[in-house]
Design an enzyme around this catalytic site. Structure first.
Site: not given
Ligand code: CA
Ligand code: TV7
Ligand code: ZN
Length: 380
Positions: A181
């Site tokens: 992320h």
């Molecule tokens: Ca990513």
């Protein structure tokens, strides 16, 4: 040594300083700056150096780092060394999250200002209209926070580049296809509608950095200007490409960014040392090709990638994609470190059939619908 594609070839600039590949995080550490040297050799042996504008990049200044980072953190980073580590005030290593992921290695600050300087140089070329696509494979360190390093990232070159682009661009789109992320970039622009961040990543609430669920959509003015695409192990080429295109197409069309930052983390490939996706190089590159097809200026950065021979293959292939040239599959015979590319000596080793695809059709369809739901707001 390559064929030009049929579409129009943009002006591409390539930003690199060979010094950045000489640093070592530590013998057992998975992040190997050496992969950047391997990438650069592949890019030049394929002849791509000849068709791009090449720039040897400079270090970012402290003043530039302070556009995002906290003064006490930069003060700490610029003075700490492996030698004086034990003489620091009690608690400072804990305070600044120094540990196995982000060790204090020899030249750590010089390394950080080199990859950040390269992203700032690349952003500057786009701002000056001297380039339509600017590439910095040494950048893309998306986890670094205002006051601490995180996940192998010390300073956030992406956030710094976006801040500089915002002086001239009304709307910036950030697309992150690293396995992890893009939390540092999301957090930095969580409350503004002038930067839209979207990340595709493995998510189960535990996997590093633990954030990136569907319900993280931004807040106050930035509400609906963050998008997260949480995925499970083993996603394959077709599912990933279809999902990527079906989200990015309406996103670009409705948000109308004036510049795009594309983070190309290579740990989403199959066979990555830290990875769990099954993407092949062509599929990863297809996402980059799709982003390029909108004809919007792009700042392209690297990111993760822990199997150096595949990282360099991917980024050389994507340098080709961004220049509209198709590289032959055979790795050039004259490349230094040729042994790294055996036994196949191919740009496209088969990277499939490693993980079971835990993303069912139903799961992916649900993610797609919920993402498109979040985008509806942009049309209004
Ligand atoms: Ca990513
Ligand atoms: C952008 N995964 C960065 C991705 C950063 C991932 C992590 C390691 C790791 C670190 C090592 C090491 C490792 C085999 C893998 C919770 C912990 C577990 C440290 C050992 N081997 C990017 C960061 C992630 C360091 N961190 O997005 C030295 O794996 O999961 C964690 C945190 C605590 C710290 N320990 C790991 O791709 C560039 N670290 C071997 C030696
Ligand atoms: Zn990663």
């Amino acid at each position: 040594p390559f064929e030009f594609g049929s579409s129009y070839s943009p002006q591409v600039s390539y930003h690199f300083n060979p010094k950045v590949s000489q640093y070592h995080y530590g013998v057992r550490h998975p992040m190997k700056p050496f992969r950047l040297m391997l990438t650069d050799h592949l890019v030049s042996c394929y002849g791509l150096h000849k068709i791009m504008d090449l720039y040897e990049t400079r270090e970012a200044t402290k003043e530039e780092l302070l556009e995002f980072h906290a003064p006490d953190y930069i003060e700490f980073l610029s003075h700490v060394t492996p030698e004086n580590l034990n003489k620091l005030p009690r608690g400072s290593l804990e305070k600044f999250n120094i540990g196995d992921d982000c060790p204090i290695f020899q030249g750590m600050f010089d390394y950080s200002i080199l990859y950040a300087g390269a992203s700032l140089d690349a952003a500057r070329k786009l701002i000056n209209n001297q380039s339509e696509i600017a590439i910095n494979w040494s950048g893309g360190l998306h986890h670094a926070k205002k006051s601490n390093p995180s996940g192998f990232c010390y300073v956030n070159d992406i956030v710094l580049a976006i801040i500089s682009l915002l002086r001239y661009h009304p709307r910036v789109l950030y697309i992150d296809i690293d396995l992890h992320h893009g939390d540092g970039v999301q957090e930095a622009f969580y409350t503004t509608d002038r930067v839209f961040t979207v990340s595709f990543h493995k998510y189960n609430g535990e996997f590093f950095p633990g954030t990136g669920d569907l319900d993280e959509i931004g807040c106050s003015k930035g509400k609906k200007f963050s998008l997260n695409v949480p995925l499970q192990d083993g996603i394959d080429d077709d599912s990933y490409i279809n999902l990527f295109k079906s989200i990015i197409d309406p996103l670009v069309t409705s948000y109308k960014p004036t510049v795009i930052i594309q983070q190309c983390g290579a740990d989403s490939l199959g066979h990555d040392r830290l990875g769990c996706f099954n993407l092949n190089i062509k599929a990863h590159g297809e996402c980059v090709k799709f982003v390029k097809s909108f004809g919007i200026p792009i700042l392209c950065v690297g990111g993760g990638g822990y199997t150096p021979r595949n990282v360099s293959r991917l980024w050389a292939y994507e340098t080709g994609v961004l220049n509209d040239v198709l590289l032959p599959s055979d790795i050039p015979k004259d490349i230094p470190f040729t042994d790294w590319f055996g036994p196949d000596y191919s740009l496209h080793p088969v990277l499939d059939d490693l993980y079971e695809n835990k993303n069912s059709k139903k799961y992916l369809e649900n993610i797609r619908i919920r993402c498109l739901e979040n985008l509806k707001y942009l049309q209004g």
